[in-house]
Design a protein around this motif. Sequence first.
Motif, PDB file in Angstrom:
ATOM      1  N   GLY A  71       0.985  -1.246  -0.157  1.00  0.00           N
ATOM      2  CA  GLY A  71       0.099   0.078   0.220  1.00  0.00           C
ATOM      3  C   GLY A  71       0.468   1.065   0.006  1.00  0.00           C
ATOM      4  N   PHE A  72       0.406   2.363  -0.855  1.00  0.00           N
ATOM      5  CA  PHE A  72       0.754   3.686  -1.172  1.00  0.00           C
ATOM      6  C   PHE A  72       3.005   3.436  -1.293  1.00  0.00           C
ATOM      7  N   LEU A  73       3.298   2.001  -1.904  1.00  0.00           N
ATOM      8  CA  LEU A  73       4.558   1.410  -2.395  1.00  0.00           C
ATOM      9  C   LEU A  73       5.519   1.980  -1.077  1.00  0.00           C
ATOM     10  N   ALA A  74       4.600   1.811   0.204  1.00  0.00           N
ATOM     11  CA  ALA A  74       5.505   1.996   1.003  1.00  0.00           C
ATOM     12  C   ALA A  74       6.694   0.399   1.403  1.00  0.00           C
ATOM     13  N   THR A  75       8.016   0.394   1.905  1.00  0.00           N
ATOM     14  CA  THR A  75       8.636  -0.403   1.984  1.00  0.00           C
ATOM     15  C   THR A  75       8.834  -0.041   3.720  1.00  0.00           C
TER      16      THR A  75
END
Length: 540
Positions: A414-418
């Motif tokens: 989600g939201f390209l989060a790591t």
Amino acid sequence: MDTTLNGSTRVPPDPEGTRVELDGRGLTVPDVVRLADAAATPDVPPGALDRVLRSWRAAGRLAAAGRLYGRGTGVGAHRSVPVTAQDEAEHGLRLLRSHAGGAGALLPARQVRAMLAVRANQLLSGGSGIQPAFVTALTDALCLGVHPAVNEYGGLGTGDLTALAQTGLTLIGERPWLTGRPEGQEPQTEEDALPGDLPPGFPVQRRHRTSRKRPADASPAGPSSQLPTPVVPQPGDALALLSSNALTLGQAALACHQLDLLLRATHAVAALSLAAVSGSLEAYAPEVHALRPYPGVARAAAEVRRLLGVPGRPYGAGRRIQDPFGFRAFPQGHGPALDAADALRRIVEVEINVPSENPLISSDGTTAHHHGAFYAAPLGLALDGLNLAVLQTAQLSAARLTALGRPDLTGLPGFLATGPASSSGAMILEYTANSALAELRSCATPASAGHAVLSHGLEEAASFASQAARQSLRAADAYTTVLACELATAVRALRLHPEPPPAFPAFTVADAVLPAGTEDRPLTADVTAAAELLPVLAGL
């Protein structure tokens, strides 16, 4: 320095520089932009200047035979008030002085230079009755890198009277010239001038500063600066100079050029987003668009296919049967903006290559036509149309940006989060894009819906093209931010894909430039780098 005339300028030719021919016939939007950016200098062929001379002499003959509006009469509601032959020269000076009533911030050098280029070319098309020295002074200013101080407010799309009156007073030596790099966007103020640089009552915007230091790109021309030779005004010159929407047209040319570039860059950004969500290319199939022959829509679909390396019939349905509208309806939402940009360019290039003066001296010099061709409704409506169309495609860009953060569409976090589960990733770019989108939405409110009654009711309407042009410039800046947010997010998504990154050029270029790293960190630099990359993507 040799000050003999070379075409229209007293500046020696630069064999290494780029020249733009001003002949009153063939000026283009890119030409205006190059002159505004000082990437080129004007070149006036002798035949065009002869055309101005013939018109000036014809106006003198017509004025001697009978009264001409604005020369033998007052203007506006004073159109029936006679002006004697002995008072014509002073009457012209009074026109310039009384109409130099602009207000608000001083415009950037780039916009004023665009106005100078447009006005010079219009005058060179013939019909104004102005003396050729004014054209020479306008082109000299472009060559010498100086410009008049012009305030933002004053025009209503029925002639840029205040801007051109301020210009006229500068051309005759009553107001100082300013210097500045065309790319500088900070308006000049009285604090940018040293004491004594500006005459009493000089109309500049006042604002407080902690320092009186001049910005690097803005300063009054000093005594050592080379300036155009002041013009000695003759009867009829004042109204001939004022009768134009040159500032609005210059601003429209700059906005049209910038928006055209952004619209071309959008093809690459949308293609990257489509690849990032493994979207379907069926919505871009040539067979679909052959059924509805809208040029812009078909072009948008073809460009996405080309940039993704599938110029012919695309195969494969993608991850889903149907994608969200930001992907599936992109050609239909973006194509009208392409068509609107083309329509605006055609109108601008008509208006900058024809005389707009009222009265208009006929080409054979036998008649003066009083008319309303300065009423800029075609231009204003075209600007409004483009602003609305850009809003439509910008809304789809924001929708794609939101889609890129959804795991159900991308298969990515989600939201390209790591990192930790609470990481925000690219979440904030949705807010930034929608903030810019709100500005764009306000710019899309049609300026042509305005109304005004002026000059004792004689002028009972206005096109408000001037306001529409300023809205287009603001819209271009806002759309840049929306598109940059989508670009930064799409590249981030493609980098996170488990499959090897795509090999098409748009990703290769963007991947090499945009900041790496997916940890939570400030993303302003990402958006800035993405915005600077858009012209490169537009050229792919």
